[in-house]
Design an enzyme around this catalytic site. Structure first.
Site, PDB file in Angstrom:
ATOM      1  N   HIS A 246      -0.347   0.591  -9.830  1.00  0.00           N
ATOM      2  CA  HIS A 246      -1.114  -0.359  -9.010  1.00  0.00           C
ATOM      3  C   HIS A 246      -1.577  -1.542  -9.856  1.00  0.00           C
ATOM      4  O   HIS A 246      -2.755  -1.923  -9.853  1.00  0.00           O
ATOM      5  CB  HIS A 246      -2.313   0.344  -8.372  1.00  0.00           C
ATOM      6  CG  HIS A 246      -2.724  -0.265  -7.068  1.00  0.00           C
ATOM      7  ND1 HIS A 246      -3.129   0.483  -5.995  1.00  0.00           N
ATOM      8  CD2 HIS A 246      -2.784  -1.558  -6.648  1.00  0.00           C
ATOM      9  CE1 HIS A 246      -3.438  -0.311  -4.984  1.00  0.00           C
ATOM     10  NE2 HIS A 246      -3.228  -1.557  -5.360  1.00  0.00           N
TER      11      HIS A 246
ATOM     12  N   GLU B 199      -2.327   8.163  -4.920  1.00  0.00           N
ATOM     13  CA  GLU B 199      -2.534   7.645  -6.269  1.00  0.00           C
ATOM     14  C   GLU B 199      -3.959   7.781  -6.781  1.00  0.00           C
ATOM     15  O   GLU B 199      -4.202   7.698  -7.990  1.00  0.00           O
ATOM     16  CB  GLU B 199      -2.152   6.164  -6.323  1.00  0.00           C
ATOM     17  CG  GLU B 199      -3.098   5.262  -5.558  1.00  0.00           C
ATOM     18  CD  GLU B 199      -2.662   3.804  -5.568  1.00  0.00           C
ATOM     19  OE1 GLU B 199      -3.508   2.955  -5.873  1.00  0.00           O
ATOM     20  OE2 GLU B 199      -1.493   3.512  -5.278  1.00  0.00           O
TER      21      GLU B 199
ATOM     22  N   ARG C 122       0.847  -1.188   0.000  1.00  0.00           N
ATOM     23  CA  ARG C 122       0.000   0.000   0.000  1.00  0.00           C
ATOM     24  C   ARG C 122       0.880   1.234   0.000  1.00  0.00           C
ATOM     25  O   ARG C 122       1.946   1.264   0.617  1.00  0.00           O
ATOM     26  CB  ARG C 122      -0.914   0.015   1.229  1.00  0.00           C
ATOM     27  CG  ARG C 122      -1.746  -1.233   1.397  1.00  0.00           C
ATOM     28  CD  ARG C 122      -2.727  -1.450   0.284  1.00  0.00           C
ATOM     29  NE  ARG C 122      -3.811  -0.470   0.294  1.00  0.00           N
ATOM     30  CZ  ARG C 122      -4.761  -0.403  -0.630  1.00  0.00           C
ATOM     31  NH1 ARG C 122      -4.744  -1.218  -1.658  1.00  0.00           N
ATOM     32  NH2 ARG C 122      -5.706   0.494  -0.544  1.00  0.00           N
TER      33      ARG C 122
END
Length: 330
Positions: free
Chosen positions: A296, A264, A235
């Site tokens: 991601h 993000e 994360r």
């Protein structure tokens, strides 16, 4: 017929979601929008909802869902820090996630992107593009079997990552608050600092919580072996990004690879071509010669996508029918 809204639909997910609906006698409606204050009213005539949020869900969504008789939100990721679990519980909303959808996929990403830095691929590519084909000490690497790898977090993904590195013959240290006794090929340490102090590669696989927030900051980087490589496929909030950049700039880290970034939500998964990025820290990451950035995407395989689609829908249907599910979080 039971009706479930499938928010956050991507083109490659639509057919999977609709096929699941046919098999389970459920009317599934797909939408590219996310669940939010602006879209929650679309759920007035629905029984359940699944979504893939990245930013924090607004507080006013929970009472709205309760007023519409919806008892759950099925998040289609392992991470769930975008939800206020206590507020959801107050409004009788069950939050669920998909804790395991393809740990091997994320592990393979973590190792493969680390190897790009180990073998100096970014430097080599720049040299070749400049027509410099010489062999220089700056692009010499060493074999992984002669390295120590620190795995921070040995849940499903961390364990899968450790097993791959074990196949290379690396020495593996690890830290986890709940050690996995089955991983007898690695050595657990009593603290993160102890686990990373001799590591050539540090691979992060911890959830986002109060304990892990900015776990890797300047104070932690001061304990890193000079010239180490850091990979974060966990994360974004686990890392203090300015401190990470400083650690790469001063040579504490040889390089870093990040698949998640603390801020993000506004950018990752969106097409920002020909648009200005206002986040100067993100730009600095992207433009840095020794930092690899991916959006991601470590999880992104056909197996993982299928499991996320079905995992979210299965959880939603379970709560609709039984008021709970195996993956509930609150």
């Amino acid at each position: 017929m039971t009706k479930i809204m499938f928010f956050g639909t991507r083109d490659y997910e639509k057919e999977m979601a609709l096929n699941w609906g046919k098999k389970n006698n459920v009317e599934v409606t797909t939408s590219k929008e996310l669940l939010s204050s602006a879209t929650v009213d679309q759920l007035k005539d629905y029984d359940g909802v699944t979504t893939m949020q990245f930013g924090k869900l607004e507080d006013d969504v929970y009472p709205k869902l309760e007023s519409y008789g919806i008892k759950q939100i099925a998040q289609r990721t392992a991470g769930f820090d975008m939800y206020d679990l206590d507020l959801a519980k107050k409004h009788n909303i069950v939050i669920s996630n998909v804790p395991s959808y393809s740990p091997e996929t994320i592990a393979e990403y973590s190792v493969s992107i680390a190897l790009q830095l180990v073998r100096r691929f970014p430097d080599i590519e720049r040299r070749v593009q400049a027509h410099d084909f010489t062999w220089q000490a700056e692009i010499m690497s060493k074999p992984v079997k002669n390295m120590t790898v620190a795995i921070i977090g040995t849940g499903r993904i961390g364990a899968a990552t450790a097993k791959i590195y074990a196949g290379f013959g690396a020495t593996i240290t690890a830290y986890d608050a709940y050690p996995n006794k089955d991983l007898d090929f690695l050595t657990y340490k009593d603290s993160v600092k102890e686990a990373i102090k001799d590591a050539d590669i540090i691979s992060l696989h911890v959830p986002a919580n109060k304990e892990s927030y900015h776990l890797f900051d300047k104070a932690m980087f001061d304990h890193v072996k000079k010239g180490a490589i850091l990979v974060n496929a966990a994360r974004g909030a686990v890392i203090n990004t300015p401190d990470l950049i400083a650690a790469v700039n001063d040579g504490t880290l040889l390089g870093a690879a990040i698949d998640t970034y603390e801020n993000e939500a506004a950018y990752f998964t969106n097409d920002w071509t020909n648009k200005d990025i206002d986040d100067k820290t993100l730009l600095e990451l992207i433009e840095h010669e020794r930092i690899l950035v991916t959006p991601h995407i470590a999880f992104f395989s056909d197996e993982a996508v299928q499991n996320l689609v079905e995992g979210g829908l299965n959880a939603a249907l379970s709560v609709i029918n039984t008021s709970t599910c195996e993956t509930r979080l609150n």
